[in-house]
Scaffold this motif. Structure first.
Motif, short mmCIF file in Angstrom:
data_model
loop_
_atom_site.label_atom_id
_atom_site.label_comp_id
_atom_site.label_asym_id
_atom_site.label_seq_id
_atom_site.Cartn_x
_atom_site.Cartn_y
_atom_site.Cartn_z
N ARG A 239 -2.38 -0.69 -4.55
CA ARG A 239 -3.68 -0.02 -4.50
C ARG A 239 -4.68 -0.75 -5.39
NH1 ARG A 239 -2.06 6.00 -5.99
NH2 ARG A 239 -0.67 4.83 -7.37
N ILE A 293 -0.87 1.56 -0.56
CA ILE A 293 -2.15 0.90 -0.33
C ILE A 293 -3.26 1.93 -0.28
CG2 ILE A 293 -1.15 -1.06 0.92
CD1 ILE A 293 -2.08 0.28 3.55
N SER A 297 -7.25 -2.09 -1.13
CA SER A 297 -6.19 -3.08 -1.02
C SER A 297 -6.63 -4.12 0.01
CB SER A 297 -4.88 -2.43 -0.57
OG SER A 297 -4.51 -1.39 -1.45
N SER A 301 -2.81 -8.50 -0.33
CA SER A 301 -2.14 -7.19 -0.32
C SER A 301 -1.85 -6.76 1.12
CB SER A 301 -3.01 -6.14 -1.00
OG SER A 301 -3.23 -6.43 -2.34
N GLU A 302 -2.79 -7.04 2.00
CA GLU A 302 -2.63 -6.67 3.40
C GLU A 302 -1.62 -7.55 4.11
OE1 GLU A 302 -6.85 -4.94 4.75
OE2 GLU A 302 -7.03 -6.86 3.72
N SER A 321 -6.23 0.12 4.59
CA SER A 321 -6.63 -0.91 3.64
C SER A 321 -8.01 -1.49 3.99
CB SER A 321 -5.58 -2.02 3.59
OG SER A 321 -5.44 -2.64 4.87
N GLY A 405 -7.94 -3.73 8.79
CA GLY A 405 -7.08 -3.10 7.80
C GLY A 405 -5.73 -2.70 8.34
#
Length: 532
Positions: A239, A293, A297, A301-302, A321, A405
């Protein structure tokens, strides 16, 4: 810079296209200089800059003109192609490097004196016994107090070459004579793993704040330690992680994905595809993983969340995200500045592009949070609009969507209490930090002698402290928040105590204390107990 932009806007617009050619000529992109050596547009631009330098009636900073125009060109490409001026390059690079060379303290200037907030974990100052509240008065005999020195200059005096030595004279409350510390400057970690601890006897927790050069090695150390404590499941908290180095994200995804499975692929303007597969046995391929997430994010991160979701590994928990699926490459421009230019898009194993649209311009793109907030997406999964033409299916039969996302497997709504959001902003934005520092300074020796357990059990935030904090915010002027609502007093007290823990005991203790009563973590614990 704004001054020049205002005066020379017509000039900037007239040479923007030409500067694009010049920018291309300087990119370290494997393109032969011969391509540009006889380019008439480049020659025309060089001649124009020379005319301005030597013939124009007034003195003009042509460097500023070039900087402004380069920024204007990149703004018209996509939201994530950016220019890094040479004066900012060192600090930007250091933040992603994972360490710096120095004595390893964070500090405030109090009455023109360096006062240590806390020694940085793993740095030279911590190792030799420097404590929060210590006042550094001399470095190698040079006076550092009662002088008009900027924070940057003070930092530079405390930094230096690796293994070089500096003798510090330090005043510590309760001790009459100055203390002498001979510090050998060394590498100070800028940690990207904020916290690592056990949530339950079988569920470990790791929080990563960004993907820097050292992230994977920090992660490996954390996960091995958690396994030794009995972790059979991992909650990986991404996060508010904005991304960073793609290679670090790939390595972390590989820890959970079995060999030869696709992690992601990238596609450039020519349509060339580069695939990346899991290629080694990870520490946690046979364990259960939960990836946390939220709307902040992004990027790397994704990549992690998308790779695990598309390979039917683990469970993604939280909210949709950010939606950044553009790959940047950093290229030097020859004068110490650089550009991070988008060179490709990345896709999850099922073929999803995570990049959200940016057709309406950068301003609308970066205000997308407000659009999501207003349409109710942060509070209800049913408000997430998906495009059925971007529907994909994982090998295990799970339906996933592209177009912007990663949509979590388990949705947890955001707390939409506006006042609570402001309190979180005050904490995460650093507004509590100086106030808490001043509180600790009033009884520094007592606090420094406490263990974390003693502090948590014995120290309470008083109503008087809340009143003082309200007065403090009013003095700051630029922070407008109503602290008079009684229902928010327990949360404000918790956050003030959390910041005290942060300054006294570090980030791991801070995150652990804050995570009590965290909605998403509570959901992960609930899920882990159902499937354990």
């Amino acid at each position: 810079m704004k001054k020049y932009q205002k005066i020379y806007t017509p000039l900037l617009l007239s040479i923007a296209c030409a500067l694009g050619i010049l920018l291309g000529a300087h990119l370290n992109y494997g393109v032969s200089d011969q391509l540009f050596s006889s380019n008439p547009k480049k020659q025309k631009l060089n001649r124009l800059i020379d005319y301005i330098d030597y013939e124009y009636v007034d003195e003009v900073n042509t460097d500023s003109i070039v900087d402004v125009t380069v920024n204007k060109i990149l703004e018209n490409l996509d939201p994530h192609s950016v220019y890094i001026p040479k004066e900012e390059y060192a600090s930007v690079s250091e933040n992603m490097k994972g360490d710096f060379v120095g004595i390893g303290v964070s500090f405030y200037k109090v009455n023109d004196t360096i006062v240590v907030i806390r020694p940085l974990e793993g740095g030279p100052s911590e190792n030799i016994g420097i404590k929060g509240g210590d006042r550094i008065l001399y470095a190698n005999g040079e006076k550092l107090f009662n002088r008009d020195i900027s924070d940057d200059s003070l930092t530079n005096q405390l930094k230096g070459k690796e293994n070089s030595r500096v003798t510090l004279k330090v005043l510590r409350k309760g001790i009459q004579d100055l203390l002498t510390f001979k510090v050998k400057r060394g590498k100070v970690p800028l940690k990207s793993v904020d916290a690592s601890y056990m949530l339950t006897p079988s569920l470990g927790y790791i929080k990563i704040n960004r993907f820097a050069e050292t992230t994977f090695s920090e992660f490996q150390k954390a996960i091995k330690n958690l396994k030794n404590q009995g972790a059979k499941q991992i909650a990986l908290d991404l996060r508010d992680n904005p991304g960073g180095y793609l290679s670090e994200a790939i390595n972390i995804a590989d820890e959970f994905i079995s060999d030869d499975k696709l992690i992601l692929f990238t596609k450039n303007k020519s349509g060339s595809i580069e695939k990346t597969f899991a290629e080694r046995e990870g520490e946690f391929e046979n364990g259960k993983v939960y990836v946390l997430i939220n709307e902040n994010s992004a990027s790397a991160s994704e990549v992690v969340a998308g790779a695990l979701q598309d390979n039917d590994v683990g469970t993604i928990v939280g909210r949709r995200s950010y939606g950044k699926g553009l790959v940047q490459r950093e290229m030097g421009l020859g004068d110490g500045s650089a550009v991070r230019l988008t060179i490709a898009r990345y896709y999850t194993p099922t073929g999803r592009s995570i990049q959200k649209p940016y057709d309406n311009g950068n301003d609308a793109y970066f205000k997308d949070y407000m659009r999501r907030y207003k349409n109710g997406e942060l509070n209800s999964q049913d408000s997430i609009h998906v495009n059925d033409s971007l529907r994909y299916t994982t090998p295990g039969g799970k339906v996933v969507y592209g177009g912007g996302g990663i949509i979590p497997d388990i949705f947890v709504p955001k707390n939409t209490d506006a006042e609570k959001e402001k309190l979180i902003f005050l904490l995460r934005g650093g507004y509590m930090s100086r106030f808490v520092f001043d509180i600790l300074e009033k009884d520094r020796s007592r606090y420094n002698d406490m263990s974390l357990e003693e502090f948590e059990n014995k120290v309470e935030v008083s109503n008087e402290m809340l009143k003082d904090f309200s007065t403090y915010l009013k003095r700051m002027g630029d922070v407008r928040i109503n602290l008079s609502q009684k229902q928010h007093e327990p949360l404000l007290k918790k956050y003030l105590k959390a910041e005290m823990i942060h300054q006294l005991f570090g980030t791991n203790a801070f995150e652990r204390y804050l995570n009590t009563d965290d909605r998403i973590i509570d959901k992960v614990i609930e899920l882990s107990e159902q499937k354990s």
